[in-house]
Structure formats: C-alpha cells, structure tokens
Design a protein around this motif. Structure first.
Motif, PDB file in Angstrom:
ATOM      1  N   ASP A  20     -26.883  -2.174  56.358  1.00  0.00           N
ATOM      2  CA  ASP A  20     -27.355  -1.134  55.418  1.00  0.00           C
ATOM      3  C   ASP A  20     -26.439   0.365  55.973  1.00  0.00           C
ATOM      4  OD1 ASP A  20     -28.806  -2.637  53.761  1.00  0.00           O
ATOM      5  OD2 ASP A  20     -30.517  -1.853  54.358  1.00  0.00           O
ATOM      6  N   ASN A  77     -28.831   9.854  46.567  1.00  0.00           N
ATOM      7  CA  ASN A  77     -29.180   8.479  46.935  1.00  0.00           C
ATOM      8  C   ASN A  77     -29.074   8.087  48.424  1.00  0.00           C
ATOM      9  OD1 ASN A  77     -29.863   6.776  44.257  1.00  0.00           O
ATOM     10  ND2 ASN A  77     -28.387   8.588  43.602  1.00  0.00           N
ATOM     11  N   TRP A  81     -32.084   5.886  50.073  1.00  0.00           N
ATOM     12  CA  TRP A  81     -31.882   4.632  50.818  1.00  0.00           C
ATOM     13  C   TRP A  81     -32.193   4.719  52.284  1.00  0.00           C
ATOM     14  CZ3 TRP A  81     -28.112   4.008  46.589  1.00  0.00           C
ATOM     15  CH2 TRP A  81     -27.971   2.684  45.892  1.00  0.00           C
ATOM     16  N   TRP A  84     -36.306   6.125  51.678  1.00  0.00           N
ATOM     17  CA  TRP A  84     -37.268   5.476  50.751  1.00  0.00           C
ATOM     18  C   TRP A  84     -38.358   6.177  50.244  1.00  0.00           C
ATOM     19  CZ3 TRP A  84     -35.824   0.803  48.814  1.00  0.00           C
ATOM     20  CH2 TRP A  84     -35.255  -0.102  49.428  1.00  0.00           C
ATOM     21  N   TYR A 269     -31.278  -7.200  46.246  1.00  0.00           N
ATOM     22  CA  TYR A 269     -30.789  -5.923  46.511  1.00  0.00           C
ATOM     23  C   TYR A 269     -29.910  -5.724  47.773  1.00  0.00           C
ATOM     24  CZ  TYR A 269     -31.714  -0.839  46.304  1.00  0.00           C
ATOM     25  OH  TYR A 269     -31.937   0.609  46.160  1.00  0.00           O
ATOM     26  N   ASN A 270     -30.203  -6.238  48.828  1.00  0.00           N
ATOM     27  CA  ASN A 270     -29.475  -6.110  50.086  1.00  0.00           C
ATOM     28  C   ASN A 270     -27.815  -6.784  50.054  1.00  0.00           C
ATOM     29  OD1 ASN A 270     -31.455  -4.635  51.171  1.00  0.00           O
ATOM     30  ND2 ASN A 270     -32.573  -6.615  52.225  1.00  0.00           N
ATOM     31  N   ILE A 274     -26.320  -3.278  46.859  1.00  0.00           N
ATOM     32  CA  ILE A 274     -26.026  -2.007  47.799  1.00  0.00           C
ATOM     33  C   ILE A 274     -24.381  -2.107  47.705  1.00  0.00           C
ATOM     34  CG2 ILE A 274     -25.898  -1.268  50.431  1.00  0.00           C
ATOM     35  CD1 ILE A 274     -28.916  -1.861  50.645  1.00  0.00           C
TER      36      ILE A 274
END
Length: 336
Positions: A20, A77, A81, A84, A269-270, A274
């Motif tokens: 991430d 955003n 991220w 959270w 999602y990961n 992303i």
C-alpha cells in the motif's frame, strides 16, 4: 502453533502495508508529474497561436478535469487510505466524488469530439476551417454541460457518515446498476463513437491515397495527406493508451459492488482496487507525455521556454548585440 500463526499474520499485514505504501508513493509521484505536465501543456497551447487548433483546445479541456482530479481528489483519498478516517466533512466528500465524475466525463467526450473533428478535417477541410472557432466553442460547451449534468446525481448520492465518505451503499442493486451504467456511458459508448469515426477516417484516407496514385497528384497534396495520416495515427494512439489506462478503474468499481464476502472483498480491494487508482492517475499523464513525444511543434515550444542556463546558444550571443537581436526575433516571431 499460535505463535507461528501470529507471525504469519503479522508478516502478511506488514507485506500488505508495504505494498500500500509503495502504491501511495507512486500516486504522489504520478500526481505531481501529472499536474506539472498538464499545466505546462495547457499553458503552452493557450499561449502559442499556432498550437491553438480544435484538437489541442479539446485536449486542454480534458486536462482541466485531470488537474482538478489530482489536486482535489488524490490528496484527500491518500489521507483516507492511510488513516481509514474521513475528517473533511460532507461538502468535501461530495466535491471529491463530483470532481472524479466530471473528470471522467469530460475526458471521455473530449476524445469523442476529437475523433469527430478529425473526421471533419479529413472529409471537409475547407468547410471545417471556415467555422472552426464556432465549432470548438460548441464542442467545449456541450462537453462541459454533459460533465456538469453527470455530477448532479453524484451530489445527492455522496455523503459523510461516522467519519467515512460514502458514495454508494456497497453491494446494493442501485450501486451495481450505477457502476454498470457509468461504465457503459463513459467507456463503452465513447469507445464505440471513437472507433466508428476512425473507421470512417480510415476509409476516406485509403480512397484518397488510391486516387492520388491513379491521378499522380503533385508532391504538395501528397505531403499534406501524409501529415493528416500521421496526425490521425498519433491521436488514435493517445486514445488507445488512455482507454487501456482507464479500463482497470472501471472494472474495479464494478467488481467491488458485486462482491459480498468480506475476505474476498478485502483481497480484491488490495490487489485490484488500489492499483486501478494508480492506472487512473497514470491516465492523466497520457496527454502531456504523448503530446511531447509525438508533436514536434509542441516539443519545440516547450523546449524553447527552458531556463537560460539550459540554452547555450543564448549564452554565447550575449557578447554580440546584433546576434542577440536576431535570436530574439527568431524566438518570438517564428510562425509554424
């Protein structure tokens, strides 16, 4: 056994955090380059009369949405991220989603207008040249009007609740219909229109080349036709690269709404969501990069504006006043 399991889970979480962080870093770098590149491109086109044609003005129109997307949506955003948490309130929650929708809409339909304008240039060059100012104004007004219409539903659908910015209620029928509709209206339909226009352009160019071969037309006409073909290919390449960059973002948004299992959702999602945002950010780089690579005239104007210490010729002429005057005239008065 439990210690081993805890170690594996901790390692997995650490790896996910590292991934991430790497993507966030890529977002920041790409976003900064995107803002600078689009600003340079827009200013260069607007400040140089020989670059202010219909196609380039439409590219600038799309760049405005890209710049707004990077400056407004991306920083907020990234913070969300990382933490959270959405501490920016309801208005900014609505604004970020509206800017994203506006950017996607204006970019998609600007490329549609570019493809239609290319068709008009190839098929009716004299008629198109006589009304080009009125035509570009009509294009921009229509595109921006469609973009503003597209953000109206977004204003009512986005909301902030419990320090979270929500756009669609996940997994609902309304959310699924919305994402499929956006994909069709902002990707499939523009792609069909662009493909249709470029197929017509190809037919016209092929017939024109055959006619030139049969009639043995002069070199000037052949050169002009070759220039049109080269420009059409360049624009088509820009559109294809942009479309490939945007496709993962649309697919990710649709897939996100059709997944209900929490584990599968988190993994999706990961792994996909992303990176798809990174693809979207990279799509904002397509116009300035491709303009610099493919347009010799644009590249000349950009390089001409470099700082003095990058231009040795200018440094060498300081001792000679007549040379300096000549260089100034050549730099400021040349028409292409």
């Amino acid at each position: 056994m439990e210690n081993g399991t805890d170690y594996i889970n901790a390692t997995a979480e650490s790896d996910e955090y590292g991934i991430d962080l790497a993507f966030i870093l890529c977002w920041c770098v790409s976003g900064a380059v995107g803002v600078i590149g689009n600003l340079i491109m827009s200013l260069t086109i607007l400040l140089n009369r020989d670059l202010r044609n219909v196609t380039n003005i439409l590219i600038v129109n799309a760049a405005v949405g890209d710049i707004a997307f990077i400056l407004i949506m991306l920083p907020l955003n990234i913070y969300t991220w990382v933490t959270w948490v959405w501490p920016f309130g309801d208005f900014l929650c609505k604004l970020t989603n509206m800017v994203t929708m506006y950017s996607m809409t204006t970019s998609a339909y600007s490329f549609c207008a570019i493809s239609y304008d290319r068709y008009m240039v190839v098929t009716k060059p004299l008629e198109h040249r006589s009304i080009r100012t009125r035509r570009v104004s009509c294009y921009i007004i229509t595109i921006d009007f469609i973009g503003l219409l597209s953000v109206i539903p977004t204003y009512f659908m986005a909301y902030e609740e419990d320090n979270q910015c929500n756009y669609l209620d996940h997994g609902t029928t309304m959310a699924q219909i919305h994402e499929v509709t956006v994909f069709i209206c902002l990707y499939v339909i523009p792609l069909f229109v662009i493909g249709f226009n470029y197929i017509r352009i190809a037919k016209v160019l092929v017939l024109s080349i055959r006619r030139q071969l049969c009639e043995r037309s002069n070199a000037a006409i052949a050169k002009q036709q070759s220039k049109r073909i080269r420009l059409t290919k360049s624009l088509l390449l820009i559109i294809i690269i942009y479309g490939l960059c945007m496709l993962p973002y649309y697919i990710a948004n649709i897939g996100l709404q059709f997944l209900t299992d929490e584990i599968a959702l988190q993994r999706f999602y990961n792994i996909i969501m992303i990176p798809s945002v990174l693809c979207y950010v990279l799509a904002t780089l397509v116009n300035p990069v491709m303009m610099f690579v493919l347009s010799q005239k644009y590249r000349h104007h950009v390089l001409r504006c470099r700082p003095t210490f990058f231009r040795p010729n200018l440094m060498n002429t300081r001792a000679n006043g007549s040379n300096r005057l000549t260089l100034t005239r050549r730099t400021t008065g040349t028409q292409f």
